[in-house]
Design a protein around this motif. Structure first.
Motif, PDB file in Angstrom:
ATOM      1  N   VAL A  72       0.861  -1.185   0.000  1.00 11.49           N
ATOM      2  CA  VAL A  72       0.000   0.000   0.000  1.00 11.49           C
ATOM      3  C   VAL A  72       0.900   1.239   0.000  1.00 11.49           C
ATOM      4  N   SER A  73       0.623   2.157  -0.887  1.00 10.72           N
ATOM      5  CA  SER A  73       1.385   3.423  -0.929  1.00 10.72           C
ATOM      6  C   SER A  73       0.454   4.576  -0.667  1.00 10.72           C
ATOM      7  N   SER A  74       1.025   5.705  -0.166  1.00 14.59           N
ATOM      8  CA  SER A  74       0.211   6.883   0.133  1.00 14.59           C
ATOM      9  C   SER A  74      -0.028   7.673  -1.130  1.00 14.59           C
ATOM     10  N   ASN A  75      -1.148   8.387  -1.129  1.00 17.08           N
ATOM     11  CA  ASN A  75      -1.456   9.243  -2.280  1.00 17.08           C
ATOM     12  C   ASN A  75      -0.465  10.409  -2.332  1.00 17.08           C
ATOM     13  N   GLY A  76       0.078  10.740  -3.483  1.00 25.17           N
ATOM     14  CA  GLY A  76       0.947  11.906  -3.663  1.00 25.17           C
ATOM     15  C   GLY A  76       2.388  11.661  -3.196  1.00 25.17           C
ATOM     16  N   GLY A  77       3.300  12.375  -3.733  1.00 23.35           N
ATOM     17  CA  GLY A  77       4.702  12.254  -3.361  1.00 23.35           C
ATOM     18  C   GLY A  77       5.121  13.354  -2.389  1.00 23.35           C
ATOM     19  N   SER A  78       6.381  13.405  -2.135  1.00 19.76           N
ATOM     20  CA  SER A  78       6.905  14.427  -1.207  1.00 19.76           C
ATOM     21  C   SER A  78       6.882  15.791  -1.869  1.00 19.76           C
ATOM     22  N   GLY A  79       6.548  16.809  -1.101  1.00 19.71           N
ATOM     23  CA  GLY A  79       6.552  18.190  -1.602  1.00 19.71           C
ATOM     24  C   GLY A  79       7.978  18.742  -1.705  1.00 19.71           C
ATOM     25  N   PRO A  80       8.142  19.903  -2.365  1.00 21.71           N
ATOM     26  CA  PRO A  80       9.496  20.490  -2.497  1.00 21.71           C
ATOM     27  C   PRO A  80      10.032  20.941  -1.141  1.00 21.71           C
ATOM     28  N   ALA A  81      11.360  20.980  -1.083  1.00 22.49           N
ATOM     29  CA  ALA A  81      12.002  21.421   0.173  1.00 22.49           C
ATOM     30  C   ALA A  81      11.731  22.899   0.405  1.00 22.49           C
ATOM     31  N   GLY A  82      11.446  23.232   1.645  1.00 24.17           N
ATOM     32  CA  GLY A  82      11.211  24.635   1.991  1.00 24.17           C
ATOM     33  C   GLY A  82      12.497  25.442   1.964  1.00 24.17           C
ATOM     34  N   ALA A  83      12.366  26.784   1.896  1.00 27.33           N
ATOM     35  CA  ALA A  83      13.537  27.677   1.890  1.00 27.33           C
ATOM     36  C   ALA A  83      14.277  27.615   3.224  1.00 27.33           C
ATOM     37  N   ILE A  84      15.569  27.834   3.159  1.00 32.17           N
ATOM     38  CA  ILE A  84      16.396  27.839   4.380  1.00 32.17           C
ATOM     39  C   ILE A  84      16.040  29.045   5.216  1.00 32.17           C
ATOM     40  N   GLY A  85      15.758  28.810   6.458  1.00 33.12           N
ATOM     41  CA  GLY A  85      15.392  29.909   7.352  1.00 33.12           C
ATOM     42  C   GLY A  85      16.574  30.818   7.660  1.00 33.12           C
ATOM     43  N   ALA A  86      16.280  32.021   8.086  1.00 36.46           N
ATOM     44  CA  ALA A  86      17.339  32.989   8.440  1.00 36.46           C
ATOM     45  C   ALA A  86      18.133  32.499   9.655  1.00 36.46           C
ATOM     46  N   ALA A  87      19.398  32.878   9.686  1.00 33.01           N
ATOM     47  CA  ALA A  87      20.254  32.474  10.809  1.00 33.01           C
ATOM     48  C   ALA A  87      19.756  33.087  12.114  1.00 33.01           C
ATOM     49  N   GLY A  88      19.714  32.296  13.138  1.00 34.37           N
ATOM     50  CA  GLY A  88      19.277  32.793  14.437  1.00 34.37           C
ATOM     51  C   GLY A  88      20.353  33.636  15.106  1.00 34.37           C
ATOM     52  N   ALA A  89      19.979  34.358  16.116  1.00 31.85           N
ATOM     53  CA  ALA A  89      20.938  35.188  16.861  1.00 31.85           C
ATOM     54  C   ALA A  89      21.957  34.292  17.582  1.00 31.85           C
ATOM     55  N   ARG A  90      23.181  34.790  17.721  1.00 28.72           N
ATOM     56  CA  ARG A  90      24.265  34.010  18.309  1.00 28.72           C
ATOM     57  C   ARG A  90      24.293  34.190  19.819  1.00 28.72           C
ATOM     58  N   ALA A  91      24.406  33.090  20.501  1.00 26.60           N
ATOM     59  CA  ALA A  91      24.545  33.165  21.958  1.00 26.60           C
ATOM     60  C   ALA A  91      25.970  33.560  22.299  1.00 26.60           C
TER      61      ALA A  91
END
Length: 413
Positions: A72-91
Motif C-alpha cells: 500500500v502506498s500513500s497518495n501523492g509524493g513528497s513536496g518540495p524542500a522549503g527555503a532555508i530559514g534565516a540564521a538565528g541570533a548568536r549566543a
C-alpha cells in the motif's frame, strides 16, 4: 516472532487499496501488525485475510488479500524542500572574575550569558534585559591536611657567595706607645713651591691665546692653547717682551679672540659643534620631487619609494642600485655611489659596505634607527656622520628621516 497490533479503520488510512478488494463506504476495523522486516511477515492466507502489516526495516505497509500481500502506498509524493530559514541570533557570554562578597563568599567566576542580536560581540544595553547571570563560586578553604612525614635529608648544596662585610666595631682604647722604629727611607721630592718675586729681568706675557703670565729674560717659544693654534717666538730683555708671530684661531673658531664659530660649525655653550641637516621624507610622498630628496651632491640624492629600501634618485634610470632597490632581487645594491658603516666617522665599528649589507642593515633597515652611522661618498672622499631617526616598515608608505652633518666630518683640534 514479535509483533505489535493496533486497530484502525480502512477509511482512516486514506490508502490506495481498492485494487486488492472491493471498496465500500462502510468503515471496517482492521488489525495493524508491526514486523521487524518483510521476511518476518507470515504468508497471506484466509486466517489473516485483510490484515495490515508494517515492516519497520523497509518502512513498507501491505494488506493481505486473496492469498497475497499487496503493498500500500500513500497518495501523492513528497513536496518540495522549503527555503532555508534565516540564521538565528548568536549566543554569547562575558566571563569575569568575581570578588568575594554577597554573590560568592570566597570569590569565583561571573558568567553573563546573552543573545548577541546585533552580532557585534559585545553586551549592549538593548541585550541586557534578556541576559542571565550565573556565578561559579569557590568553596571555602579546606582544613589543613596532616603534616606529612619528614623527607630524607637532601644533598648538601653548593657554598653560597660570601656575605657583605659587617659594620666596623667600636674603636678600642689606645695602646701603650711602642719603641721608636728605625729611620725610614727618604721620601719623594715635594712639589715646586710658589714663584718668587718677579725679577727686574722678567717680562709680562700679553699674547692672546697664551696662558703663561711671565717669562724670564732670554728668548724662547710660547705655545698657543685653548681656542688658538700654533706658537709664537719671544725675546725678553730688560723687562721688555718682543713677540714674533701671533696665535691663530683653531679651525672651528673665528673672530676677535676666537669667540665665534666658523662654518660649518655652530655655537653650543662654550664650544663649536658641526652644523647638521635634518631630512624627512613623509609616507607616500613622491620620491621624484626634489623636496623629497636629500641631495648631498649633484649626483647623490637619497630618497625612498612607497616601500623597499633607500636609493640614489640622481643615478641613471635602471642603473644598479637605482629606483628599484630590494634585498631579494639585488642584494645590497642601493643606494648607488654610497658606502655605509656603523659608528661615528673616524670611530666606525663595522666595515664600510652597501646600505643593505649584512654588516649594516642586513635587509632590515629599521634596526639602524637611533644607531650612529657614517656615510662615505667614494667619488668625493668625504665622510658624513648620520643617524636615522625613523623608518616606516614595508607597506607603511616609505617614510624615513635622519640627521646628518651639514659638511664632511673632519678631525677637530
Amino acid at each position: 516472532m514479535a509483533k505489535t497490533f493496533r486497530a484502525v479503520s480502512m477509511t482512516s488510512l486514506g490508502l490506495v487499496a481498492c485494487a486488492a478488494f472491493a471498496c465500500s463506504a462502510t468503515t471496517t476495523t482492521r488489525v495493524v501488525a508491526r514486523y521487524a522486516n518483510e521476511a518476518e511477515r507470515p504468508p497471506c492466507s484466509a486466517a489473516n485475510e485483510l490484515e495490515i502489516a508494517f515492516a519497520a526495516a523497509e518502512g513498507s505497509t501491505a494488506i493481505c488479500s486473496a492469498g497475497a500481500w499487496l503493498t500500500v502506498s500513500s497518495n501523492g509524493g513528497s513536496g518540495p524542500a522549503g527555503a532555508i530559514g534565516a540564521a538565528g541570533a548568536r549566543a554569547a557570554a562575558v566571563v569575569a572574575p568575581e570578588p568575594a562578597g554577597a554573590n560568592c563568599a570566597h570569590g569565583g567566576t561571573k558568567v553573563v550569558v546573552y543573545t548577541d542580536t546585533n552580532g557585534n560581540g559585545a553586551l549592549d544595553a538593548a541585550e541586557q534585559a534578556d541576559a542571565r547571570t550565573v556565578f561559579f563560586c569557590h568553596g571555602a578553604t579546606g582544613d589543613a591536611g596532616a603534616l606529612g612525614a619528614v623527607g630524607a635529608t637532601g644533598a648538601r648544596g653548593a657554598t653560597g657567595v660570601a656575605g657583605a662585610t659587617g659594620a666596623s666595631g667600636a674603636t678600642g682604647s689606645t695602646g701603650a706607645s711602642g719603641a721608636t722604629g728605625a729611620a725610614g727611607a727618604t721620601g719623594a721630592t715635594g712639589a715646586t713651591g710658589l714663584p718668587g718675586t718677579v725679577g727686574t729681568e722678567a717680562c709680562a706675557v700679553t699674547v692672546a691665546g697664551v696662558s703663561q703670565g711671565y717669562v724670564n729674560g732670554g728668548s724662547g717659544t710660547l705655545t698657543c692653547g685653548g681656542r688658538f693654534a700654533g706658537s709664537v717666538s719671544y725675546v725678553c730683555s730688560g723687562g721688555t717682551l718682543q713677540v714674533t708671530g701671533v696665535c691663530t684661531c683653531a679651525p672651528r673658531y673665528t673672530g676677535a679672540g676666537c669667540a665665534s664659530c666658523a662654518p660649518p660649525f655652530v655655537p653650543l655653550g662654550d664650544a663649536c659643534v658641526p652644523a647638521v641637516v635634518t631630512f624627512t621624507k613623509a609616507n607616500n610622498a613622491d620620491p621624484a620631487l626634489p623636496a623629497n630628496q636629500d641631495c648631498i651632491k649633484p649626483d647623490v640624492c637619497i630618497t625612498r619609494g612607497a616601500n623597499k629600501s633607500i636609493y640614489n634618485a640622481a643615478y641613471p634610470q635602471g642603473a644598479t642600485g637605482a629606483n628599484d632597490p630590494s634585498c631579494l632581487s639585488v642584494p645590497g645594491a642601493a643606494p648607488a655611489g654610497t658606502q655605509w658603516a656603523k659608528g661615528a666617522c673616524g670611530a666606525t665599528t663595522t666595515p664600510f659596505g652597501t646600505f643593505l649589507a649584512s654588516s649594516f642593515t642586513g635587509c632590515n633597515p629599521p634596526t639602524v634607527v637611533n644607531v650612529p652611522a657614517c656615510l662615505y661618498l667614494p667619488a668625493y672622499g668625504e665622510y658624513y656622520d648620520l643617524t636615522f631617526t625613523s623608518w616606516a616598515a614595508n607597506g607603511g608608505g616609505g617614510g624615513f628621516a635622519y640627521v646628518r652633518s651639514a659638511s664632511p666630518s673632519i678631525v677637530t683640534p
